[in-house]
Design a protein around this motif. Structure first.
Motif, PDB file in Angstrom:
ATOM      1  N   SER A 187       0.818  -1.213   0.038  1.00  0.00           N
ATOM      2  CA  SER A 187       0.059  -0.080   0.166  1.00  0.00           C
ATOM      3  C   SER A 187       0.796   1.357   0.039  1.00  0.00           C
ATOM      4  O   SER A 187       1.759   1.358   0.759  1.00  0.00           O
ATOM      5  N   ASP A 188       0.373   2.229  -0.744  1.00  0.00           N
ATOM      6  CA  ASP A 188       1.154   3.483  -0.708  1.00  0.00           C
ATOM      7  C   ASP A 188       0.140   4.618  -0.864  1.00  0.00           C
ATOM      8  O   ASP A 188      -0.269   5.206  -2.185  1.00  0.00           O
ATOM      9  N   GLY A 189      -0.419   5.398   0.176  1.00  0.00           N
ATOM     10  CA  GLY A 189      -1.493   6.145  -0.083  1.00  0.00           C
ATOM     11  C   GLY A 189      -0.925   7.457  -0.351  1.00  0.00           C
ATOM     12  O   GLY A 189      -1.558   8.255  -0.923  1.00  0.00           O
ATOM     13  N   GLY A 190       0.254   7.619  -0.446  1.00  0.00           N
ATOM     14  CA  GLY A 190       1.132   8.672  -0.955  1.00  0.00           C
ATOM     15  C   GLY A 190       0.672   8.888  -2.671  1.00  0.00           C
ATOM     16  O   GLY A 190       0.893  10.128  -3.112  1.00  0.00           O
ATOM     17  N   GLY A 191       0.402   7.752  -3.315  1.00  0.00           N
ATOM     18  CA  GLY A 191       0.179   7.998  -4.625  1.00  0.00           C
ATOM     19  C   GLY A 191      -1.360   8.078  -4.943  1.00  0.00           C
ATOM     20  O   GLY A 191      -1.940   7.739  -5.888  1.00  0.00           O
ATOM     21  N   TRP A 196      -8.001   8.440  -8.511  1.00  0.00           N
ATOM     22  CA  TRP A 196      -9.088   8.785  -7.250  1.00  0.00           C
ATOM     23  C   TRP A 196     -10.298   9.299  -7.683  1.00  0.00           C
ATOM     24  O   TRP A 196     -10.551   9.975  -8.712  1.00  0.00           O
ATOM     25  N   ILE A 197     -11.248   9.446  -6.748  1.00  0.00           N
ATOM     26  CA  ILE A 197     -12.457  10.362  -6.734  1.00  0.00           C
ATOM     27  C   ILE A 197     -12.436  11.051  -5.615  1.00  0.00           C
ATOM     28  O   ILE A 197     -12.286  10.944  -4.589  1.00  0.00           O
ATOM     29  N   ILE A 315      -2.279 -12.038  -9.082  1.00  0.00           N
ATOM     30  CA  ILE A 315      -1.494 -10.579  -8.671  1.00  0.00           C
ATOM     31  C   ILE A 315      -2.440  -9.473  -9.108  1.00  0.00           C
ATOM     32  O   ILE A 315      -2.879  -9.524 -10.220  1.00  0.00           O
ATOM     33  N   GLY A 316      -2.376  -8.327  -8.383  1.00  0.00           N
ATOM     34  CA  GLY A 316      -3.038  -7.209  -8.870  1.00  0.00           C
ATOM     35  C   GLY A 316      -2.503  -5.988  -8.259  1.00  0.00           C
ATOM     36  O   GLY A 316      -1.564  -5.913  -7.405  1.00  0.00           O
ATOM     37  N   PHE A 317      -3.271  -5.014  -8.867  1.00  0.00           N
ATOM     38  CA  PHE A 317      -2.615  -3.503  -8.179  1.00  0.00           C
ATOM     39  C   PHE A 317      -3.808  -2.610  -8.477  1.00  0.00           C
ATOM     40  O   PHE A 317      -4.892  -2.833  -9.425  1.00  0.00           O
ATOM     41  N   GLY A 318      -3.872  -1.490  -8.032  1.00  0.00           N
ATOM     42  CA  GLY A 318      -5.086  -0.508  -8.111  1.00  0.00           C
ATOM     43  C   GLY A 318      -4.670   0.785  -7.391  1.00  0.00           C
ATOM     44  O   GLY A 318      -3.730   1.163  -6.891  1.00  0.00           O
ATOM     45  N   ALA A 319      -5.928   1.623  -7.222  1.00  0.00           N
ATOM     46  CA  ALA A 319      -5.862   2.584  -6.516  1.00  0.00           C
ATOM     47  C   ALA A 319      -5.590   2.444  -5.098  1.00  0.00           C
ATOM     48  O   ALA A 319      -5.697   1.292  -4.524  1.00  0.00           O
ATOM     49  N   GLY A 320      -5.039   3.487  -4.470  1.00  0.00           N
ATOM     50  CA  GLY A 320      -4.750   3.505  -2.950  1.00  0.00           C
ATOM     51  C   GLY A 320      -3.396   4.263  -2.677  1.00  0.00           C
ATOM     52  O   GLY A 320      -3.529   5.449  -2.008  1.00  0.00           O
ATOM     53  N   LEU A 321      -2.452   3.746  -3.472  1.00  0.00           N
ATOM     54  CA  LEU A 321      -2.230   2.824  -4.320  1.00  0.00           C
ATOM     55  C   LEU A 321      -2.133   1.411  -3.526  1.00  0.00           C
ATOM     56  O   LEU A 321      -1.935   1.372  -2.345  1.00  0.00           O
TER      57      LEU A 321
END
Ligand SMILES: CC(C)(COP(=O)(O)OP(=O)(O)OC[C@H]1O[C@@H](n2cnc3c(N)ncnc32)[C@H](O)[C@@H]1OP(=O)(O)O)[C@@H](O)C(=O)NCCC(=O)NCCS
Length: 333
Positions: A187-191, A196-197, A315-321
């Motif tokens: 997780s990297d909320g800095g991104g 985002w919404i 495996i996956g990735f997405g918003a958050g990041l």
């Protein structure tokens, strides 16, 4: 040491809305073309919700299929978890609606928002409840209604996403080596601002200005997400493989989040997976966010690509990041 159980995958289901929107349909709506969309993303079409359709209904359809394959009754389910960022309501959870519509009487229910990593976060969470001995049968759902969240005038995002729901039933097995194995979450909320919404939460409630500026719609910096995505997939796969003591050649099928075929192929190349090991179905559905990995598991299973004894890497990735992965020791033919 407390006993650890296996979280066995025993049922899969999927459900899509009735309306199919092709790239050719989009050509009539915005300044885009089939060649651009296919060459940049691999997408040919996506499904979107029509009037009167509810995401919770898609979830229920997918769940019924998964329960049928698992040969379980709805009352056998003791936990329902939904991965979603676009539930029917802001409150209550999508999982609560699914519980009610299924008529499941013996279950708890809650949602997880990990955006496009949602299916993996939800599956791994469900597996923990089983591996620890807390739950016996968990219904895992990944579902999103992206069409209600995107700006249909923003060609750089609206062509990418689709709606759908996927479901998976996990059943307790005495053997801990069956089913969902070790996992990894990042997780990297800095991104956050790259996908985002901005409005509609507690910090920026919906106002007239918000609606005018479309801050209640998905906003994305595509190039930043693209770079992040290849690294995130590669890191997730490497860490999970290492934890499990596996090489790429030990994996029967790599089932990644379906956001962009170029991202998937870029990561697979870095990881030494060959073409036959990688599953891609983004051409049919676009990026369905939390539903995508579950839809890909159901389709690859239907196509006969996995059998009992195979190791499946998701495996996956997405918003958050957010990003992550896990290995499933497959046990159904
Ligand atoms: C969105 C994405 C496909 C764009 O591809 P790209 O090769 O980076 O394209 P660019 O952003 O460089 O845009 C190139 C051009 O195409 C244009 N363009 C953008 N969307 C377009 C569309 N739908 N149709 C036609 N042209 C489009 C841009 O305006 C730009 O034009 P310009 O050069 O005149 O300014 C790519 O960045 C991507 O996939 N990013 C990851 C997104 C993602 O997966 N998000 C979900 C994560 S879970």
């Amino acid at each position: 040491m407390p006993k650890i159980y296996g979280a066995e995958v025993v049922g899969l289901g999927k459900s899509l809305p009735s309306k199919c929107l092709t790239n050719q349909d989009l050509e009539k709506m915005i300044d885009t073309n089939d060649e651009w969309i296919q060459s940049r993303t691999g997408i040919k079409q996506r499904y979107i919700m029509g009037e009167g359709e509810a995401l919770s209904d898609l979830c229920v359809n997918a769940a019924k299929q998964a329960l049928e394959q698992a040969k379980l009754d709805v009352d056998d389910i003791d936990l329902i978890i939904c991965g979603t960022f676009s539930a029917d309501y802001r409150l209550p959870s999508l999982a609560a609606l699914v519980q009610d519509k299924l008529g499941a009487k013996n279950t708890g229910a809650f949602d997880i928002n990990a955006a496009c990593t949602g299916f993996i976060y939800t599956l791994v969470t469900g597996a923990q409840f089983i591996r620890s001995g807390t739950s016996k049968n968990v219904l895992v759902i990944g579902a999103d209604c992206c069409s209600s969240q995107i700006d249909w005038e923003d060609r750089s995002t609206c062509v990418l996403f689709g709606d759908g729901a996927s479901a998976l039933v996990l059943r307790r097995n005495e053997d801990p080596n069956v089913g969902v194995q070790s996992s990894y979450f990042g997780s990297d909320g800095g991104g956050k601002e790259s996908l985002w919404i901005e409005a509609g939460g507690s910090l920026m409630p919906i106002t007239k200005e918000v609606l005018q500026e479309k801050k209640h719609r998905v906003s994305m910096t595509g190039k930043d997400v693209f770079k992040f995505a290849i690294n995130a997939l590669t890191t997730s796969a490497k860490i999970v493989l290492k934890q499990e003591g596996l090489e790429a050649s030990d994996i029967k099928l790599l089932v990644p989040h379906q956001a962009n075929s170029r991202i998937i192929n870029g990561a697979a190349k870095r990881l030494d997976f060959n073409k036959e090991q990688i599953y891609i179905n983004i051409d049919r559905y676009g990026n369905t966010v939390a539903a995508s990995v579950g839809l890909a598991l159901r389709d690859s299973y239907d196509e006969g690509l996995m059998k009992s004894g195979d190791k499946i890497l998701i495996i996956g990735f997405g918003a958050g990041l957010s990003w992550g992965g896990t290995v499933i020791n497959w046990s159904i033919d």
